[in-house]
Scaffold this motif. Structure first.
Motif, PDB file in Angstrom:
ATOM      1  N   THR A 154      -6.152   4.231   2.000  1.00 40.07           N
ATOM      2  CA  THR A 154      -4.879   4.771   1.537  1.00 40.07           C
ATOM      3  C   THR A 154      -5.069   5.707   0.347  1.00 40.07           C
ATOM      4  O   THR A 154      -4.459   6.778   0.275  1.00 40.07           O
ATOM      5  N   TYR A 188      -7.061  -0.369   0.898  1.00 38.71           N
ATOM      6  CA  TYR A 188      -6.794   0.374  -0.338  1.00 38.71           C
ATOM      7  C   TYR A 188      -7.576   1.690  -0.341  1.00 38.71           C
ATOM      8  O   TYR A 188      -7.030   2.747  -0.662  1.00 38.71           O
ATOM      9  N   LEU A 235      -3.704  -6.287  -6.514  1.00 37.67           N
ATOM     10  CA  LEU A 235      -4.717  -6.728  -5.560  1.00 37.67           C
ATOM     11  C   LEU A 235      -5.896  -7.390  -6.268  1.00 37.67           C
ATOM     12  O   LEU A 235      -6.346  -8.475  -5.879  1.00 37.67           O
ATOM     13  N   VAL A 258      -0.803  -1.026  -7.664  1.00 40.63           N
ATOM     14  CA  VAL A 258      -1.183  -1.751  -6.454  1.00 40.63           C
ATOM     15  C   VAL A 258      -2.579  -2.353  -6.613  1.00 40.63           C
ATOM     16  O   VAL A 258      -2.812  -3.518  -6.255  1.00 40.63           O
ATOM     17  N   LEU A 259      -3.496  -1.592  -7.169  1.00 44.31           N
ATOM     18  CA  LEU A 259      -4.839  -2.115  -7.408  1.00 44.31           C
ATOM     19  C   LEU A 259      -4.801  -3.230  -8.441  1.00 44.31           C
ATOM     20  O   LEU A 259      -5.527  -4.218  -8.322  1.00 44.31           O
ATOM     21  N   LEU A 273       1.293   2.834  -3.405  1.00 44.72           N
ATOM     22  CA  LEU A 273       0.090   3.210  -4.145  1.00 44.72           C
ATOM     23  C   LEU A 273       0.287   4.569  -4.827  1.00 44.72           C
ATOM     24  O   LEU A 273       0.662   5.556  -4.179  1.00 44.72           O
ATOM     25  N   TYR A 333       0.813  -1.215   0.000  1.00 45.06           N
ATOM     26  CA  TYR A 333       0.000   0.000   0.000  1.00 45.06           C
ATOM     27  C   TYR A 333       0.850   1.271   0.000  1.00 45.06           C
ATOM     28  O   TYR A 333       0.404   2.316  -0.504  1.00 45.06           O
TER      29      TYR A 333
END
Length: 312
Positions: free
Chosen positions: A91, A88, A155, A151-152, A24, A21
């Motif tokens: 953040t 997420y 994930l 990051v997404l 991000l 995270y």
């Protein structure tokens, strides 16, 4: 102990702590209103898996194998998805009051999540769960492939892989109950079509509404806000939803022989395209346990920020 059980049974090999995270790229998502509503709403649905699991455990209470898997693997991993998405959101959009919005969602949705909304037989409910896992696997795959934020992207790919694995478990249990209950192929087809066609997924609607109200406390929520949002997702899904994967997964419970399967593939693809391009709508992956805008700002967005298509 639960995570060790999940891993030794072929469960998820990751946790929210594995997601970076701190890396991000907030500048890529901060002004993306559509993405904000998508991820925040998804986090609510995923983290409420204890409610969905309770209903399924009650329904399958006489099947110790199913109950054990639901409790020790499926629920744990779904809750992990919710926690990872919550982190997420916090953040990427730190100004959003996630806790307040989630309390509103729980208050509205909990009374609607009941056992009597499940399919009439165990085999058909397992077939219905295959539909739900197909939708969520496709949703997160699309989210991962179209995300500009690394990051997404990571994930969502992890969650999609989990959902595909969950589908395989529900399909295996479907075969077991099918052998005992012997539902007709027509009955299976009806439940597949019915569950896939549930545009008015109550969890998805109430999740979006709760996020909207907390983000826009001075604005009255209107059904048209949700409808406009759903339309935006449908436009994105038209070009990016993994239709081929969805068709294969949805046809599998019908048990078609290869010749028949190839013969109906074009018609099945057209039908499934119609359903998912229209109903992928649900702004988030629906739990399947429930009756299945440009003037708004994402937290931290500029006042004239455009609402882009989700994930772009």
């Amino acid at each position: 102990m639960a995570m060790r059980y999940a891993r030794c049974k072929g469960g998820a090999s990751w946790s929210a702590d594995n997601i970076p995270y701190d890396a991000l790229a907030r500048d890529r998502v901060r002004d993306d209103t559509h993405l904000f509503y998508t991820v925040a709403s998804a986090s609510f649905i995923e983290i409420t898996s204890d409610l969905y699991t309770y209903n399924l455990i009650e329904y399958f209470r006489h099947d110790s194998e199913v109950v054990e898997w639901l409790q020790n693997v499926w629920q744990k991993e779904e809750l992990q998805h919710g926690e990872a998405l919550r982190r997420y959101v916090r953040t990427a959009w730190p100004d959003f009051d996630w806790d307040a919005a989630y309390r509103h969602f729980l208050a509205e949705y909990t009374p609607l999540c009941t056992v009597d909304q499940l399919a009439p037989t165990r085999a058909l409910e397992m077939a219905a769960r295959c539909v739900v896992e197909t939708g969520t696997a496709g949703f997160y795959r699309m989210l991962s492939e179209q995300s500009r934020e690394p990051v997404l992207k990571q994930l969502a790919a992890r969650i999609s892989a989990d959902e595909v694995r969950h589908y395989k478990h529900f399909y295996r249990y479907f075969l077991r109950y099918q052998a005992h209950e012997r539902p007709s192929r027509a009955a299976v087809l009806r439940i597949l079509w019915s569950r896939a066609s549930e545009i008015e997924a109550e969890d998805a609607f109430h999740a979006f509404k709760s996020v909207f109200l907390v983000r826009n406390p001075e604005t009255e929520f209107q059904r048209s806000d949700y409808t406009a949002y759903v339309d935006g997702i449908s436009r994105l899904a038209k070009n990016h939803f993994p239709l081929g994967m969805a068709v294969k997964m949805l046809l599998k419970p019908l048990g078609l022989n290869p010749v028949l399967g190839r013969a109906i593939l074009p018609a099945a693809t057209s039908a499934i395209r119609f359903i998912f391009m229209r109903h992928t709508g649900s702004p988030t992956p629906s739990s399947g346990v429930g009756n299945f805008d440009k003037r708004r700002q994402a937290p931290g967005a500029s006042a004239d920020g455009e609402r882009p298509s989700r994930l772009l």
